[in-house]
Motif scaffolding. Structure first.
Motif, PDB file in Angstrom:
ATOM      1  N   VAL A 226       0.715  -1.210   0.034  1.00 28.01           N
ATOM      2  CA  VAL A 226      -0.413   0.216   0.152  1.00 28.01           C
ATOM      3  C   VAL A 226       0.948   1.730  -0.042  1.00 28.01           C
ATOM      4  CG1 VAL A 226      -1.846   1.643   1.262  1.00 28.01           C
ATOM      5  CG2 VAL A 226      -1.872  -0.913   1.310  1.00 28.01           C
ATOM      6  N   ALA A 227       0.787   2.235  -1.087  1.00 23.60           N
ATOM      7  CA  ALA A 227       1.672   3.781  -1.160  1.00 23.60           C
ATOM      8  C   ALA A 227      -0.012   4.473  -0.407  1.00 23.60           C
ATOM      9  CB  ALA A 227       1.949   3.663  -2.386  1.00 23.60           C
ATOM     10  N   ILE A 228       0.601   5.400  -0.061  1.00 23.21           N
ATOM     11  CA  ILE A 228      -0.029   6.588   0.662  1.00 23.21           C
ATOM     12  C   ILE A 228       0.549   7.946   0.552  1.00 23.21           C
ATOM     13  CG2 ILE A 228      -1.568   7.649   2.933  1.00 23.21           C
ATOM     14  CD1 ILE A 228      -1.938   4.623   3.634  1.00 23.21           C
ATOM     15  N   GLY A 229      -0.192   8.870  -0.003  1.00 24.74           N
ATOM     16  CA  GLY A 229       0.504   9.576  -0.914  1.00 24.74           C
ATOM     17  C   GLY A 229      -0.667  11.088   0.535  1.00 24.74           C
ATOM     18  N   ILE A 230       0.228  11.664   1.030  1.00 26.61           N
ATOM     19  CA  ILE A 230      -0.939  13.081   1.806  1.00 26.61           C
ATOM     20  C   ILE A 230      -0.815  14.150   0.857  1.00 26.61           C
ATOM     21  CG2 ILE A 230      -1.296  14.268   3.652  1.00 26.61           C
ATOM     22  CD1 ILE A 230       0.061  11.406   4.888  1.00 26.61           C
ATOM     23  N   SER A 231      -1.107  14.997   0.475  1.00 26.72           N
ATOM     24  CA  SER A 231      -0.904  16.727  -0.131  1.00 26.72           C
ATOM     25  C   SER A 231      -2.422  17.371   0.132  1.00 26.72           C
ATOM     26  CB  SER A 231      -0.645  15.932  -1.634  1.00 26.72           C
ATOM     27  OG  SER A 231      -0.636  17.880  -1.971  1.00 26.72           O
ATOM     28  N   HIS A 232      -1.844  18.468   0.981  1.00 29.39           N
ATOM     29  CA  HIS A 232      -3.356  19.343   1.314  1.00 29.39           C
ATOM     30  C   HIS A 232      -4.225  19.673   0.409  1.00 29.39           C
ATOM     31  CE1 HIS A 232      -6.079  22.214   2.701  1.00 29.39           C
ATOM     32  NE2 HIS A 232      -5.358  23.231   2.392  1.00 29.39           N
ATOM     33  N   THR A 233      -3.029  20.612  -0.758  1.00 30.68           N
ATOM     34  CA  THR A 233      -3.034  20.427  -2.641  1.00 30.68           C
ATOM     35  C   THR A 233      -3.521  19.516  -2.883  1.00 30.68           C
ATOM     36  OG1 THR A 233      -0.908  21.212  -2.886  1.00 30.68           O
ATOM     37  CG2 THR A 233      -2.055  23.215  -1.688  1.00 30.68           C
ATOM     38  N   GLY A 234      -3.682  18.494  -3.098  1.00 32.76           N
ATOM     39  CA  GLY A 234      -3.140  17.475  -4.261  1.00 32.76           C
ATOM     40  C   GLY A 234      -2.640  17.616  -5.797  1.00 32.76           C
TER      41      GLY A 234
END
Length: 320
Positions: free
Chosen positions: A212-220
């Protein structure tokens, strides 16, 4: 390699967003203003002017005729209609009804000087404290309101069954990614966070099915996080995006999308209320995984707490 369709916060297939699905179904979970705020970057400049008026004061917008709203936004009536359709409304009458309902249920800040989340010049510290506290609390509450339990359940399943979990984030989102990695590690899950993009890229190149790869970015729109998530997906890993904007680029490389509902105050763009909203999602996922393995997680937490006990003032290591 074939991949399943992206699932947004309502479990819809790729090409539709969580809020769009809710609007089509006539539901109001999470609120129309949260929905519009999330879509704002994807709107045209003229539609954004309409959106900002609506978000700033839903009650006032609901009282306006379409001509009044168009004039206030310095645009045309046709643009207002396009805006309505962009946010999932059939037309302006439906938008006014939904805005009126939103205004009726909206919680007002306890301090009358807290308006729209902005901190005006000359604000005293009491006003600053009231504004930050209100907006931080609202970010957490609205994120929880619009978070779909079914999609969270599927992400928890993926993490629980994963051979390896990698979490990516930059800047303030990197702190959230690091927090999530440490939480999972404390309960015995194999999880990694790489603050360096080169290390992240080389690691994600080795991901595969069952990971599983999880990416976190407020703006995306953080290119480093998007690139790493895209590579993990290409290798067959299940990908998850945590972002504030359901039409942002990161959602195009994610199998599952979980959205926050944060509106930053002055001086804090993309850094503080958004971080608390992201941590809300992270905590929900962490507790969900821990609950699936209650005995194992409790034992792991006890063992890891014992390992650092001697490094706390007044602490002592138990004798074997």
């Amino acid at each position: 390699m074939a991949k399943t369709a992206k699932v947004s916060a309502t479990g819809g297939a790729r090409g539709s967003t969580a809020s769009e699905a809710r609007a089509a179904a006539g539901h109001d979970t999470g609120g129309l203003i949260v929905h519009i705020s999330g879509l704002l970057p994807s709107l045209s400049p003229a539609e954004q002017r309409v959106a900002r008026l609506v978000v700033a004061d839903p009650a006032d917008a609901a009282r306006r005729t379409i001509t009044d709203l168009a004039t206030a936004a310095e645009t045309s009536e046709a643009t207002v209609i396009r805006f309505c359709r962009s946010v999932g409304m059939e037309g302006y009458p439906q938008l006014r009804i939904r805005l009126a309902a939103e205004a009726a249920r909206r919680v007002e800040p306890p301090d009358a000087r807290v308006v729209g989340g902005d901190i005006p010049p000359g604000a005293d510290l009491a006003q600053i404290i009231a504004t930050i506290a209100f907006n931080d609390a609202r970010a957490v509450e609205e994120t929880a309101e619009q978070l779909d339990a079914e999609v969270c359940e599927r992400v928890v399943d993926a993490i629980n069954n994963a051979d390896r979990v990698e979490i990516y984030g930059a800047g303030a989102s990197g702190f959230v990614a690091s927090d999530f990695q440490q939480k999972l590690h404390r309960i015995g899950r194999t999880a990694f966070y790489f603050p360096d993009v080169h290390a992240a890229l080389t690691s994600s190149a080795l991901l595969g099915r069952g990971d599983v790869a999880i990416g976190i970015s407020h703006t995306g729109t953080t290119s480093d996080v998007i690139e790493v998530l895209e590579q993990g997906r290409a290798r067959g890993a299940t990908t998850v995006a945590i972002t504030n904007f359901p039409r942002s680029p990161i959602t195009e490389v994610a199998d599952f999308v979980l959205t926050t509902a944060a509106r930053e105050t002055t001086y804090r763009s993309g850094a503080m209320a958004s971080r608390l909203a992201q941590l809300t999602i992270v905590d929900c996922l962490f507790v969900g995984v821990a609950a699936r393995n209650r005995a194992r997680a409790r034992k792991a937490l006890e063992v890891t707490a014992e390992a650092v006990q001697a490094h706390r003032l007044g602490g002592h290591r138990r004798k074997a």
